[in-house]
Scaffold this active site. Structure first.
Site, PDB file in Angstrom:
ATOM      1  N   SER A  20       0.827  -1.219   0.000  1.00 43.23           N
ATOM      2  CA  SER A  20       0.000   0.000   0.000  1.00 43.23           C
ATOM      3  C   SER A  20       0.859   1.266   0.000  1.00 43.23           C
ATOM      4  O   SER A  20       1.827   1.380   0.763  1.00 43.23           O
ATOM      5  CB  SER A  20      -0.922   0.003   1.220  1.00 43.23           C
ATOM      6  OG  SER A  20      -1.610   1.232   1.268  1.00 43.23           O
ATOM      7  N   LYS A  71     -13.228  -4.742   1.478  1.00 50.85           N
ATOM      8  CA  LYS A  71     -14.148  -3.641   1.141  1.00 50.85           C
ATOM      9  C   LYS A  71     -15.640  -4.037   1.172  1.00 50.85           C
ATOM     10  O   LYS A  71     -16.487  -3.202   1.416  1.00 50.85           O
ATOM     11  CB  LYS A  71     -13.829  -3.101  -0.250  1.00 50.85           C
ATOM     12  CG  LYS A  71     -12.534  -2.311  -0.332  1.00 50.85           C
ATOM     13  CD  LYS A  71     -12.418  -1.818  -1.759  1.00 50.85           C
ATOM     14  CE  LYS A  71     -11.234  -0.939  -1.984  1.00 50.85           C
ATOM     15  NZ  LYS A  71     -11.282  -0.314  -3.312  1.00 50.85           N
ATOM     16  N   ASN A  92     -14.514   1.846   1.723  1.00 50.10           N
ATOM     17  CA  ASN A  92     -13.041   1.918   1.753  1.00 50.10           C
ATOM     18  C   ASN A  92     -12.536   2.866   2.841  1.00 50.10           C
ATOM     19  O   ASN A  92     -11.328   2.986   3.040  1.00 50.10           O
ATOM     20  CB  ASN A  92     -12.447   2.294   0.383  1.00 50.10           C
ATOM     21  CG  ASN A  92     -12.548   3.776   0.089  1.00 50.10           C
ATOM     22  OD1 ASN A  92     -13.384   4.478   0.642  1.00 50.10           O
ATOM     23  ND2 ASN A  92     -11.702   4.260  -0.792  1.00 50.10           N
ATOM     24  N   GLY A 134     -15.186  -4.279 -13.728  1.00 53.05           N
ATOM     25  CA  GLY A 134     -14.791  -4.921 -12.473  1.00 53.05           C
ATOM     26  C   GLY A 134     -15.121  -4.021 -11.296  1.00 53.05           C
ATOM     27  O   GLY A 134     -15.910  -3.067 -11.416  1.00 53.05           O
ATOM     28  N   GLY A 135     -14.483  -4.295 -10.150  1.00 52.39           N
ATOM     29  CA  GLY A 135     -14.798  -3.590  -8.902  1.00 52.39           C
ATOM     30  C   GLY A 135     -14.770  -2.073  -9.035  1.00 52.39           C
ATOM     31  O   GLY A 135     -15.719  -1.381  -8.650  1.00 52.39           O
TER      32      GLY A 135
HETATM   33  N1  LIG Z   1      -6.040   4.701  -9.400  1.00 51.84           N
HETATM   34  C1  LIG Z   1      -6.766   4.200  -8.445  1.00 51.84           C
HETATM   35  O1  LIG Z   1      -7.050   4.862  -7.423  1.00 51.84           O
HETATM   36  C2  LIG Z   1      -7.301   2.807  -8.584  1.00 51.84           C
HETATM   37  C3  LIG Z   1      -8.356   2.351  -7.767  1.00 51.84           C
HETATM   38  C4  LIG Z   1      -8.830   1.042  -7.950  1.00 51.84           C
HETATM   39  C5  LIG Z   1      -8.242   0.205  -8.896  1.00 51.84           C
HETATM   40  N2  LIG Z   1      -7.203   0.685  -9.639  1.00 51.84           N
HETATM   41  C6  LIG Z   1      -6.580  -0.163 -10.684  1.00 51.84           C
HETATM   42  O2  LIG Z   1      -7.593  -0.490 -11.623  1.00 51.84           O
HETATM   43  C7  LIG Z   1      -7.370  -1.789 -12.186  1.00 51.84           C
HETATM   44  C8  LIG Z   1      -8.641  -2.616 -12.019  1.00 51.84           C
HETATM   45  O3  LIG Z   1      -8.943  -2.754 -10.633  1.00 51.84           O
HETATM   46  P1  LIG Z   1     -10.319  -3.427 -10.134  1.00 51.84           P
HETATM   47  O4  LIG Z   1     -10.279  -3.399  -8.656  1.00 51.84           O
HETATM   48  O5  LIG Z   1     -11.498  -2.889 -10.846  1.00 51.84           O
HETATM   49  O6  LIG Z   1     -10.062  -4.951 -10.627  1.00 51.84           O
HETATM   50  P2  LIG Z   1     -11.100  -6.129 -10.902  1.00 51.84           P
HETATM   51  O7  LIG Z   1     -12.336  -5.981 -10.110  1.00 51.84           O
HETATM   52  O8  LIG Z   1     -10.298  -7.369 -10.774  1.00 51.84           O
HETATM   53  O9  LIG Z   1     -11.489  -5.929 -12.474  1.00 51.84           O
HETATM   54  C9  LIG Z   1     -10.543  -6.146 -13.482  1.00 51.84           C
HETATM   55  C10 LIG Z   1     -11.101  -5.691 -14.824  1.00 51.84           C
HETATM   56  O10 LIG Z   1     -10.088  -5.838 -15.811  1.00 51.84           O
HETATM   57  C11 LIG Z   1     -10.550  -6.717 -16.843  1.00 51.84           C
HETATM   58  N3  LIG Z   1      -9.405  -7.480 -17.317  1.00 51.84           N
HETATM   59  C12 LIG Z   1      -8.442  -8.084 -16.573  1.00 51.84           C
HETATM   60  N4  LIG Z   1      -7.529  -8.671 -17.370  1.00 51.84           N
HETATM   61  C13 LIG Z   1      -7.931  -8.450 -18.645  1.00 51.84           C
HETATM   62  C14 LIG Z   1      -7.410  -8.802 -19.915  1.00 51.84           C
HETATM   63  N5  LIG Z   1      -6.279  -9.526 -20.057  1.00 51.84           N
HETATM   64  N6  LIG Z   1      -8.073  -8.403 -21.034  1.00 51.84           N
HETATM   65  C15 LIG Z   1      -9.205  -7.681 -20.922  1.00 51.84           C
HETATM   66  N7  LIG Z   1      -9.751  -7.297 -19.737  1.00 51.84           N
HETATM   67  C16 LIG Z   1      -9.122  -7.689 -18.619  1.00 51.84           C
HETATM   68  C17 LIG Z   1     -11.615  -7.552 -16.181  1.00 51.84           C
HETATM   69  O11 LIG Z   1     -12.479  -8.078 -17.156  1.00 51.84           O
HETATM   70  P3  LIG Z   1     -13.377  -9.394 -16.881  1.00 51.84           P
HETATM   71  O12 LIG Z   1     -14.669  -8.900 -16.299  1.00 51.84           O
HETATM   72  O13 LIG Z   1     -13.527  -9.992 -18.226  1.00 51.84           O
HETATM   73  O14 LIG Z   1     -12.588 -10.283 -15.939  1.00 51.84           O
HETATM   74  C18 LIG Z   1     -12.300  -6.509 -15.288  1.00 51.84           C
HETATM   75  O15 LIG Z   1     -13.149  -5.669 -16.041  1.00 51.84           O
HETATM   76  C19 LIG Z   1      -6.132  -2.321 -11.453  1.00 51.84           C
HETATM   77  O16 LIG Z   1      -4.997  -2.009 -12.235  1.00 51.84           O
HETATM   78  C20 LIG Z   1      -6.084  -1.503 -10.163  1.00 51.84           C
HETATM   79  O17 LIG Z   1      -4.788  -1.393  -9.641  1.00 51.84           O
HETATM   80  C21 LIG Z   1      -6.748   1.964  -9.528  1.00 51.84           C
END
Ligand SMILES: NC(=O)c1ccc[n+]([C@@H]2O[C@H](COP(=O)([O-])OP(=O)(O)OC[C@H]3O[C@@H](n4cnc5c(N)ncnc54)[C@H](OP(=O)(O)O)[C@@H]3O)[C@@H](O)[C@H]2O)c1
Length: 283
Positions: A20, A71, A92, A134-135
């Site tokens: 983190s 969460k 969160n 996703g989340g």
């Molecule tokens: N900047 C910030 O404050 C912040 C906050 C939260 C998250 N994030 C980042 O955002 C990203 C997603 O986080 P999350 O929590 O939403 O994750 P999550 O719930 O695991 O969702 C992942 C998403 O990515 C898609 N995905 C994963 N691998 C893929 C691939 N090879 N090809 C196409 N689509 C793919 C998934 O599609 P499917 O539905 O098909 O599995 C899903 O839509 C991560 O990199 C995380 O570090 C950033």
């Protein structure tokens, strides 16, 4: 930072938690503001979450962030949650108000502050293409809808997850201007004149060598590109810069969602520039 008998404790609970970045920028912010607060990591296994949150009450910890995997489960141990947390089913941030533990979610507010304040882009009236379902896409799409976007395309690898998000937006916030774009068709879709803002919420771009989430020739014509991936400059951000399209990477959202937590705990405006500068550069 000097800890004394009046220091107020905040922190993050996750499992694992050592990756983190929040302790870095939250402590930088407390220190810059001269606030007698400290922010510490707590590694809490899933089965211990209830006891850990009870400890927040007993130890009079002022505030807690929750990260993966806590969460969703957290709300059942709290005294109440914000309307947004209730709609999304995630927490969160916990605020301890004299022993009452209140839950909130700061991702959506953090995203909007980031794109407007750092990006200089106003989403109101925009046509948005959301990559991912996703989340993180739930808080972001909900916040964009509340900000008054005109329409939303959802494009996600697993189409059932696109449909689930579309249903959520319709049932929970009454937004129906949503179209689903099959992921395999994303590079055949005519972005020009149809999309103003592209937001990547997939994890594509986290690893060097990932392809941009859309082909580079789709980028000219967009008004803004936001990629929430924050561990590196993604290929999408690289391609947007090359095409001189205004864009922003995920560090900004990370800091602003933390800034909202900081403000809930301290009642003071967060020093976002100090928080950003405290983090290792990914430029
Ligand atoms: N900047 C910030 O404050 C912040 C906050 C939260 C998250 N994030 C980042 O955002 C990203 C997603 O986080 P999350 O929590 O939403 O994750 P999550 O719930 O695991 O969702 C992942 C998403 O990515 C898609 N995905 C994963 N691998 C893929 C691939 N090879 N090809 C196409 N689509 C793919 C998934 O599609 P499917 O539905 O098909 O599995 C899903 O839509 C991560 O990199 C995380 O570090 C950033």
């Amino acid at each position: 930072m000097e800890i004394n008998g009046r220091s107020l404790v905040t922190g993050v609970m996750g499992y694992p938690v050592s990756h983190s970045l929040s302790p870095v920028f939250q402590n930088a912010a407390f220190s810059h503001m001269g606030l007698n607060f400290v922010y510490v990591p707590f590694e809490v296994a899933p089965l211990d979450l209830g006891s850990a949150l009870e400890a927040v009450r007993v130890l009079n910890i002022r505030g807690i962030n929750l990260t993966i995997p806590h969460k969703i489960e957290a709300s059942k141990y709290l005294d109440g949650v914000s309307e947004e947390s209730g709609i999304l089913g995630v927490v969160n941030t916990v605020i301890n108000e004299n022993g009452r533990l209140l839950g909130d979610i700061t991702d959506g507010k953090g995203f909007i502050r980031s794109i407007t304040e750092d990006g200089g882009f106003e989403p109101e009236g925009a046509r948005v293409m959301l990559m991912g379902a996703g989340g993180s896409s739930y808080a972001i799409s909900g916040a964009l809808v509340n900000r008054g976007i005109r329409s939303l395309f959802i494009c996600n690898r697993t189409e059932n997850n696109s449909l689930r998000l579309k249903k959520h937006l319709s049932e929970k916030i009454g937004f129906n201007k949503v179209s689903i774009i099959p992921f395999r068709d994303r590079n055949r879709f005519d972005f020009k004149g149809e999309v103003d803002l592209l937001v990547n919420t997939t994890s594509i771009g986290m690893k060097p060598g990932d392809l941009p989430v859309i082909d580079e020739d789709k980028i000219p014509g967009l008004r803004f590109v936001y990629d929430i991936v924050y561990n590196r400059v993604t290929e999408l951000i690289g391609a947007s810069r090359k095409n001189r399209i205004p864009c922003l990477g995920g560090i900004s959202m990370l800091v602003y969602q933390g800034a909202v937590s900081f403000e809930l705990w301290t009642g003071k405006k967060a020093p976002v520039e100090v928080m950003k500068k405290s983090l290792p550069s990914v430029e």
